[in-house]
Design a protein around this motif. Structure first.
Motif, short mmCIF file in Angstrom:
data_model
loop_
_atom_site.label_atom_id
_atom_site.label_comp_id
_atom_site.label_asym_id
_atom_site.label_seq_id
_atom_site.Cartn_x
_atom_site.Cartn_y
_atom_site.Cartn_z
N ASP A 110 0.84 -1.20 0.00
CA ASP A 110 0.00 0.00 0.00
C ASP A 110 0.87 1.25 0.00
OD1 ASP A 110 -2.64 1.38 0.28
OD2 ASP A 110 -1.74 2.03 2.18
N ARG A 114 0.90 4.11 -2.96
CA ARG A 114 0.67 5.53 -2.72
C ARG A 114 1.84 6.36 -3.23
NH1 ARG A 114 -2.47 6.18 3.01
NH2 ARG A 114 -3.79 4.35 2.80
N LYS A 115 3.04 5.87 -3.07
CA LYS A 115 4.22 6.55 -3.59
C LYS A 115 4.11 6.67 -5.11
CE LYS A 115 8.55 6.26 -5.42
NZ LYS A 115 8.75 6.15 -6.86
N GLY A 117 1.32 6.74 -6.83
CA GLY A 117 0.28 7.75 -7.09
C GLY A 117 0.84 9.16 -7.00
N PHE A 118 1.71 9.37 -6.04
CA PHE A 118 2.37 10.67 -5.90
C PHE A 118 3.24 10.95 -7.11
CE2 PHE A 118 6.38 12.73 -4.45
CZ PHE A 118 5.89 14.03 -4.37
N ALA A 146 -2.04 13.48 -2.83
CA ALA A 146 -1.20 12.28 -2.80
C ALA A 146 -0.24 12.32 -1.62
CB ALA A 146 -0.44 12.13 -4.12
N GLN A 149 -2.38 11.71 1.61
CA GLN A 149 -2.83 10.32 1.78
C GLN A 149 -1.74 9.48 2.43
OE1 GLN A 149 -4.10 8.70 -1.95
NE2 GLN A 149 -5.99 9.88 -1.99
N CYS A 150 -0.54 9.68 2.00
CA CYS A 150 0.57 8.91 2.56
C CYS A 150 0.91 9.39 3.98
CB CYS A 150 1.78 9.02 1.65
SG CYS A 150 2.89 7.62 1.81
N ASP A 153 -1.30 8.15 7.02
CA ASP A 153 -1.13 6.78 7.53
C ASP A 153 0.31 6.36 7.81
OD1 ASP A 153 -3.89 6.31 7.42
OD2 ASP A 153 -3.78 5.64 5.34
#
Length: 160
Positions: A110, A114-115, A117-118, A146, A149-150, A153
């Motif tokens: 995950d 996300r990385k 997506g960034f 982005a 989001q990271c 979490d």
């Protein structure tokens, strides 16, 4: 407070400090270096975002060359292989100066998604950075989302 009470409290504090020192002393030089490098990488990204934000907030005139340069640097940083920064034993619970949550290592897929997506959002911003302030601004939301989001979490904010 009686002398004995102060002695007990003092001994307890020393035990807590000694335990913390021993725990951090078990961290290797390589682990400390990786945590420092990871934080430096994040700070470089934040710097480039700051250059772009200054233009969007009207605190600096829009400069297409500077916008492209900052967006290019950000996209390059985002595309780098971050797995070298993810050495086990480098979370905030293991290294005092680290901001990486231990959950990175239990949710690696995950985290890396996300990385990615960034990185994609940064590439999209680079594609329009020189096309005017409005075009640049239209992509900044995706980039900051982005990041957020990271960070929500996988980043630990130190208590003051």
């Amino acid at each position: 407070m009686p002398k004995f009470g102060k002695l007990v409290i003092g001994a307890a504090l020393c035990a807590v400090l000694a335990t913390t020192t021993v725990a951090y002393a078990r961290v290797s030089r390589a682990q400390k270096d990786v945590a420092t490098q990871r934080l430096a990488h994040m700070n470089l990204q934040a710097f480039q975002l700051g250059v772009l934000a200054q233009m969007m907030q009207g605190r600096q005139p829009y400069d297409p060359e500077l916008a492209v340069a900052a967006a290019d640097a950000l996209a390059s940083l985002a595309q780098q292989d971050w797995t070298t920064y993810l050495l086990p034993g480098t979370s905030s619970s293991e290294i005092e100066t680290s901001r990486a949550a231990a959950s990175i290592w239990t949710n690696m897929d995950d985290f890396l998604a996300r990385k990615q997506g960034f990185a994609e959002a940064a590439d999209q911003m680079l594609a329009v950075a020189g096309d005017g302030l409005e075009a640049l601004t239209s992509q900044m939301g995706a980039v900051t989302e982005a990041c957020g989001q990271c960070h929500r979490d996988y980043r630990v904010i130190p208590a003051n």
